[in-house]
Every structure is written in structure tokens, then in C-alpha cells.
Write a protein that holds these residues in place. Structure first.
Motif, mmCIF file in Angstrom:
data_model
loop_
_atom_site.group_PDB
_atom_site.id
_atom_site.type_symbol
_atom_site.label_atom_id
_atom_site.label_comp_id
_atom_site.label_asym_id
_atom_site.label_seq_id
_atom_site.Cartn_x
_atom_site.Cartn_y
_atom_site.Cartn_z
ATOM 1 N N VAL A 103 11.131 114.482 118.445
ATOM 2 C CA VAL A 103 10.118 115.524 118.423
ATOM 3 C C VAL A 103 10.643 116.626 117.509
ATOM 4 O O VAL A 103 11.720 117.180 117.748
ATOM 5 C CB VAL A 103 9.854 116.090 119.830
ATOM 6 N N VAL A 104 9.917 116.935 116.446
ATOM 7 C CA VAL A 104 10.376 117.965 115.518
ATOM 8 C C VAL A 104 9.571 119.243 115.722
ATOM 9 O O VAL A 104 8.370 119.186 116.007
ATOM 10 C CB VAL A 104 10.283 117.483 114.055
ATOM 11 N N ARG A 137 1.243 116.754 110.223
ATOM 12 C CA ARG A 137 0.078 116.349 111.017
ATOM 13 C C ARG A 137 -1.005 115.630 110.215
ATOM 14 O O ARG A 137 -1.585 114.658 110.719
ATOM 15 C CB ARG A 137 -0.491 117.571 111.741
ATOM 16 N N PRO A 138 -1.301 116.037 108.980
ATOM 17 C CA PRO A 138 -2.320 115.292 108.230
ATOM 18 C C PRO A 138 -1.927 113.845 107.951
ATOM 19 O O PRO A 138 -2.788 113.017 107.629
ATOM 20 C CB PRO A 138 -2.441 116.087 106.919
ATOM 21 N N PHE A 139 -0.621 113.535 108.096
ATOM 22 C CA PHE A 139 -0.125 112.190 107.796
ATOM 23 C C PHE A 139 0.400 111.489 109.048
ATOM 24 O O PHE A 139 1.235 110.588 108.967
ATOM 25 C CB PHE A 139 0.969 112.278 106.729
ATOM 26 N N ASP A 140 -0.126 111.899 110.203
ATOM 27 C CA ASP A 140 0.254 111.278 111.487
ATOM 28 C C ASP A 140 1.760 111.300 111.698
ATOM 29 O O ASP A 140 2.336 110.389 112.317
ATOM 30 C CB ASP A 140 -0.272 109.844 111.564
ATOM 31 N N ASN A 141 2.432 112.347 111.187
ATOM 32 C CA ASN A 141 3.882 112.536 111.322
ATOM 33 C C ASN A 141 4.696 111.450 110.620
ATOM 34 O O ASN A 141 5.896 111.291 110.892
ATOM 35 C CB ASN A 141 4.290 112.636 112.797
ATOM 36 N N LEU A 142 4.081 110.722 109.720
ATOM 37 C CA LEU A 142 4.779 109.733 108.907
ATOM 38 C C LEU A 142 5.241 110.385 107.605
ATOM 39 O O LEU A 142 4.716 111.417 107.187
ATOM 40 C CB LEU A 142 3.853 108.559 108.579
ATOM 41 N N SER A 143 6.216 109.788 106.964
ATOM 42 C CA SER A 143 6.647 110.265 105.654
ATOM 43 C C SER A 143 7.255 109.108 104.873
ATOM 44 O O SER A 143 7.590 108.063 105.447
ATOM 45 C CB SER A 143 7.666 111.410 105.774
ATOM 46 N N VAL A 197 9.516 110.073 113.688
ATOM 47 C CA VAL A 197 9.068 111.374 114.214
ATOM 48 C C VAL A 197 7.830 111.120 115.065
ATOM 49 O O VAL A 197 6.788 110.701 114.566
ATOM 50 C CB VAL A 197 8.752 112.361 113.079
ATOM 51 N N VAL A 198 7.955 111.367 116.351
ATOM 52 C CA VAL A 198 6.875 111.007 117.272
ATOM 53 C C VAL A 198 5.904 112.155 117.522
ATOM 54 O O VAL A 198 4.786 111.930 118.005
ATOM 55 C CB VAL A 198 7.454 110.515 118.622
ATOM 56 N N GLU A 199 6.332 113.380 117.196
ATOM 57 C CA GLU A 199 5.488 114.548 117.482
ATOM 58 C C GLU A 199 5.991 115.703 116.629
ATOM 59 O O GLU A 199 7.200 115.842 116.409
ATOM 60 C CB GLU A 199 5.598 114.897 118.969
ATOM 61 N N LEU A 218 5.678 119.969 116.189
ATOM 62 C CA LEU A 218 5.253 121.157 116.912
ATOM 63 C C LEU A 218 5.614 122.417 116.138
ATOM 64 O O LEU A 218 6.475 122.405 115.257
ATOM 65 C CB LEU A 218 5.926 121.208 118.288
ATOM 66 N N THR A 219 4.957 123.507 116.487
ATOM 67 C CA THR A 219 5.322 124.843 116.021
ATOM 68 C C THR A 219 5.457 125.727 117.259
ATOM 69 O O THR A 219 5.204 125.288 118.390
ATOM 70 C CB THR A 219 4.261 125.426 115.075
ATOM 71 N N PHE A 220 5.814 126.984 117.060
ATOM 72 C CA PHE A 220 5.943 127.874 118.208
ATOM 73 C C PHE A 220 4.598 128.158 118.869
ATOM 74 O O PHE A 220 4.554 128.701 119.977
ATOM 75 C CB PHE A 220 6.619 129.178 117.796
ATOM 76 N N ALA A 221 3.516 127.790 118.202
ATOM 77 C CA ALA A 221 2.196 127.917 118.824
ATOM 78 C C ALA A 221 2.012 126.882 119.932
ATOM 79 O O ALA A 221 1.101 127.011 120.759
ATOM 80 C CB ALA A 221 1.103 127.748 117.775
ATOM 81 N N ASP A 222 2.873 125.881 119.962
ATOM 82 C CA ASP A 222 2.789 124.806 120.959
ATOM 83 C C ASP A 222 3.805 125.032 122.071
ATOM 84 O O ASP A 222 4.471 124.098 122.533
ATOM 85 C CB ASP A 222 3.045 123.448 120.285
ATOM 86 N N MET A 223 3.924 126.268 122.527
ATOM 87 C CA MET A 223 4.969 126.607 123.489
ATOM 88 C C MET A 223 4.823 125.854 124.804
ATOM 89 O O MET A 223 5.835 125.447 125.408
ATOM 90 C CB MET A 223 4.986 128.114 123.734
ATOM 91 N N ALA A 224 3.618 125.637 125.254
ATOM 92 C CA ALA A 224 3.439 124.907 126.514
ATOM 93 C C ALA A 224 3.999 123.498 126.400
ATOM 94 O O ALA A 224 4.658 122.991 127.323
ATOM 95 C CB ALA A 224 1.956 124.862 126.900
ATOM 96 N N ARG A 225 3.763 122.848 125.265
ATOM 97 C CA ARG A 225 4.285 121.498 125.067
ATOM 98 C C ARG A 225 5.805 121.529 124.950
ATOM 99 O O ARG A 225 6.501 120.659 125.516
ATOM 100 C CB ARG A 225 3.664 120.870 123.810
#
Length: 494
Positions: free
Chosen positions: A66-67, A81-87, A106-108, A110-117
Motif C-alpha cells: 500500500v503506497v 489511480r488512472p492506471f489502476d496502480n499499475l506501472s 502496488v495494491v492501493e 493513498l494520500t493524506f485525504a484517505d486518513m480513515a483508510r
């Protein structure tokens, strides 16, 4: 060919030579997180995420990473996210060959906006490690107390974990700085303040392994983008964020890579040794890091960075084609560095520096720029040059130093913002800029430079007391009055 989960089984990927995931991507994404990484930049995707993919491909574990990106959320929003976390990771070899890998570990994102997660992930006892590639500035205590800082957020997440499950965890700095685990530990413990319960949790349940990382990962290169387009890969746009981060759905990096980690994981860890990563004791990690950062790579990089900007070079590899600059880095590495380095045992210093000078830095397929490497130079000089200077002071042979004083003088020439051709150039970001209250010139150098040479926060020691101030000042004045090239030619003549 697009980076979408629904399209990773398109036969064109294999036909075009891409190494594809050999595991069930959906199953790995459904597994309970065991690894969170802060810092979604290029070195993470080219090295760390790719290493975990190697372990997954071998069936040695069943979870990904999880990054989370705290500094520049646009990286996640526009390049993950636009690339389904693939690279796509492109390895650029010195012989001109390339390897291409579709990375799905990379399975997920996140940013600090995703604090609950983030809190939900940190609350899970299965979480084994949290790692970081956030640059050395990320551990600065001055910034740690600021609202919304990464370190402050980390402390809050650890408190949440303590209360939710109390399980142990390893916090692993993978940043390219000396004693990185210690820096991380110091700032986290500082943020504990007077919270006795939290301090006890950090002391008893949390470890801070030291690491040494080494892989040159420049910005996404338009030439690589064109190669991928010729394959039929459509997602090649290079993205520049508001923070001036250069990113893309692909990352290009050199083939050589090293990561040595102190094996201190109280809740288990992924078997990354299967991906060529070393695990060792702290002393060995420290010696490898010292070898690389103070002798065999980083000082050479910094010298090339400042002189490259001054001399108008656009790539590090082009500088290595300049016999004068090659002679400079060979002098710094072989003549002034190797005699005082401690061999770590698992990696031979002479072999390492041979690779750096003969394969890695001259790699024309690795278009790293001196302007990028020159970022934050004031924060790097103490470890990249100061430690070697200290060793020579202890040996009583500081007068033998020529290449290192030239590099330090080159930094002052760089700070003038005027190249050898007389034209101004832009300085790279650095928290100590502007260092002088007035533009640095040959006329005022004798007044402005000496106080800086005594500044231990920049060089790690007082260069006047070390017996080098006069030499550095003299070189700098000559460079400012004329050209850096002329001074290098004079001082490095056979």
C-alpha cells in the motif's frame, strides 16, 4: 496497450517483451496489508515495488504494498489511480539493452485525504512494516511539528495502532541519507513528547532498521516514452505536478541496484532476499552506507552536479565523456576516498567504485541531469565530503586532498549562478538558498565565503580548523574570476 487491470493479459504485452506478473493480482489485492510505503516517487516504483513483484512472482508471499504520498498527492491522483496502480518499469543497461516490466505489486494508493483508510490499515495486527522514500528533508525536526507533516501523521497513525491492537512493527527508512533509521527514530520519539504510554510502545514494540539504498532513478525520459509508444503502449505522457514533480505511468532507471537492510523486524517481513536485497547487522549496513555515501558514489555525483551546471552539461553521462571531469571523480573516489573507507565485507568498495565510474555514471541510456542531482546540495556536503575530510585530518594527511577541495570550490562557483560561459543559470532547490545576502563574485568572495567555510552545519566540520579553508577559498576565487575548467585543468594536470 493500456495500463488497466482489464488489459494486463493482452497478448501484445508478452509479444513486445514485457515481463508480466506471474501471480493472481486480484487475490494479492484482496489480502490483508502487511506493508505500507510512504513516498510514491520513481525510486519506489522502479526498485522497491519491483522487488516485491519478484517475491510475488516466486510465490514466496501473497501480499503487495500500500503506497501513500503525503508531499505531492498529484502523483497518486495522476500517475497511479488512472492506471489502476499499475506501472511500467524500464531498466536501462549500459550496453544499450532495456528490460521492461509491468509492475502490479502496488495494491492501493493513498494520500493524506484517505486518513480513515490509513488508520484502518495501521490498526491491523498483520501489518509488518512501514517504509519510506521521502528524501532527507522529510526527517527534519523543524518540519515534523508542522500541521499535516508526514512525521506528525505517522506519529498519529502509530498511536492509533497502539490503541487498536498494540502489535509490533518495523519503520524502515529507505532514504539515501546517513544513519537513516536513527534519523527516523529520533523524530518519531521527539513527537511522542511527554506521552509515557506511547514512548513505551515505541521503545518496546517498534524498530527502526538502518538501510543503504542505491539506484539512479532520473525523471521519466521522453526517449523512453517514444520507445514505449513504438511498442503500442499508449500511456506515455510525462506528468509535471504543481510541486514540479516529474512522473508518468512508466519509470526509467539504471539496471544496477543495491539495498541493504538491518534485519530487525519484530512482526515478520517479506523475503526480499529472494529479490537480491541484502539483510545484515547494523554495523554492516552502516559500513555499506558509509562506503557508498562518503566515498564510492555520492561524492562523485555531487561533484559532477555542481560542475555540470557550471559548465552547461545537461546529463551526467555526457560529463563522464569529458576527460577532465572523469579525472576529477577518479581523484575523489580512488585517491582520496578509498584509502579511508571501511570495507563492509558483503560488497567490495573497489569493485563498487569501478562499476560507478566505468558503467553507471557513463551510461548514455540513463539521462540523469546535474540539475536534479544539485538539489539540496547544502544538505549533502557534510556526509558526502565531510566524513572523508575528517578521516584525512585524523591521519594527518589533509594536505593530500585536491579533488574534494576542488568540488567544494565548485559549489561556490555554482552558487554564483553564473556559468563558465558567463551566462546565468537557475540554481536547483535548496533550503539554504540564498546562502549569501548579495550575489557572489570574485570581488566579494574573500569576505563572504570564509564564514561559510567555518559552518559545521554545512560541511560537518570547521574547514578552517581542518586546514582546508584557504585552499577551498583560493580555488573558488580563481573559478569566480575565470572559469572552473581552467582551475581544474591547472590542479589536475599530470
Amino acid at each position: 496497450m493500456q495500463l488497466k487491470l482489464t488489459q494486463i493479459h493482452d497478448p501484445q504485452w508478452a509479444q513486445k517483451g514485457y515481463d508480466l506478473p506471474k501471480f493472481d493480482v486480484q487475490r494479492v489485492r484482496a489480502a490483508a496489508p502487511r506493508w505500507v510505503h510512504f513516498g510514491a516517487g520513481n525510486i519506489f516504483r522502479s526498485f522497491i515495488a519491483s522487488a516485491q513483484q519478484t517475491v510475488l512472482n516466486q510465490g514466496l508471499c501473497g501480499h503487495g504494498i500500500v503506497v501513500c504520498e503525503g508531499f505531492d498527492p498529484e502523483i497518486v491522483e495522476r500517475a497511479y489511480r488512472p492506471f489502476d496502480n499499475l506501472s511500467v518499469a524500464v531498466s536501462l543497461k549500459a550496453d544499450g539493452g532495456i528490460d521492461k516490466r509491468l509492475v502490479a505489486s502496488v495494491v492501493e494508493s493513498l494520500t493524506f485525504a484517505d486518513m480513515a483508510r490509513l488508520k484502518a490499515v495501521f490498526a491491523q495486527p498483520e501489518l509488518q512494516m512501514v517504509s519510506f522514500t521521502i528524501t532527507e528533508k522529510g526527517y527534519d525536526p523543524k518540519f515534523a511539528r508542522a500541521p499535516g507533516s508526514l512525521m506528525g501523521t505517522l506519529a498519529d497513525l502509530l498511536r492509533h495502532r497502539m490503541r487498536a491492537c498494540g502489535a509490533p512493527i518495523a519503520l524502515v527508512s529507505m532514504d539515501n541519507c546517513s544513519r537513516n533509521g536513527e534519523k527516523l527514530q529520533n523524530v518519531v520519539e521527539m513527537l511522542a513528547g511527554g506521552d509515557a504510554e506511547f514512548s513505551s510502545y515505541l521503545r518496546e514494540k517498534v524498530t527502526f532498521p538502518w538501510t543503504m539504498i542505491d539506484k539512479i532513478t532520473p525523471r521519466p525520459d521522453p526517449r523512453v516514452a517514444e520507445m514505449l509508444r513504438q511498442d503500442g503502449f499508449e500511456d506515455t505522457d510525462i506528468i509535471v505536478t504543481a510541486h514540479r514533480t516529474y512522473t508518468a505511468a512508466f519509470v526509467n532507471a539504471e539496471e544496477k541496484e543495491y539495498l541493504v537492510i538491518e534485519d530487525n523486524f519484530p512482526n515478520g517481513r517479506p523475503p526480499l532476499e529472494a529479490a537480491g536485497i541484502y539483510f545484515a547487522g547494523r554495523e554492516t549496513v552502516s559500513n555499506v552506507e558509509r562506503m557508498k555515501v562518503t566515498t564510492c558514489l555520492n561524492p562523485l555525483h555531487t561533484a559532477l552536479a555542481v560542475f555540470g551546471c557550471v559548465m552547461g552539461y545537461e546529463t551526467i553521462c555526457a560529463e563522464m565523456g569529458d576527460p577532465l571531469l572523469k579525472k576529477l571523480v577518479e581523484r575523489i573516489g580512488y585517491v582520496e576516498g578509498l584509502p579511508v573507507v571501511v570495507s563492509p565485507g558483503i560488497i567490495d568498495p573497489k569493485t563498487f567504485i569501478d562499476e560507478v565510474v566505468n558503467e553507471r555514471l557513463p551510461n548514455v541510456f540513463l539521462p540523469d541531469t546535474p540539475q536534479r542531482i544539485a538539489t539540496d546540495t547544502s544538505q549533502k556536503l557534510a556526509i558526502r565530503f565531510g566524513e572523508t575530510i575528517k578521516a584525512h585530518v585524523a591521519r594527518g594527511d589533509v594536505d593530500a586532498l585536491v579533488g574534494i577541495p576542488l568540488a567544494l570550490a565548485g559549489w561556490f562557483k555554482y552558487l554564483s549562478g553564473v556559468g563558465d560561459d558567463g551566462a546565468p543559470f537557475a540554481l536547483s532547490p535548496d533550503p539554504r538558498l540564498p546562502l549569501f545576502e548579495e550575489p557572489l563574485t570574485a570581488e566579494n568572495a574573500g569576505r563572504l565565503i570564509p564564514p561559510v567555510l567555518r559552518d559545521t552545519s554545512i560541511f560537518g566540520l570547521n574547514l578552517e580548523e581542518a586546514g582546508l579553508a584557504e585552499r577551498v577559498l583560493g580555488y573558488a576565487q580563481d573559478m569566480l574570476a575565470g572559469t572552473a575548467r581552467a582551475v581544474l585543468e591547472r590542479e589536475l594536470k599530470d
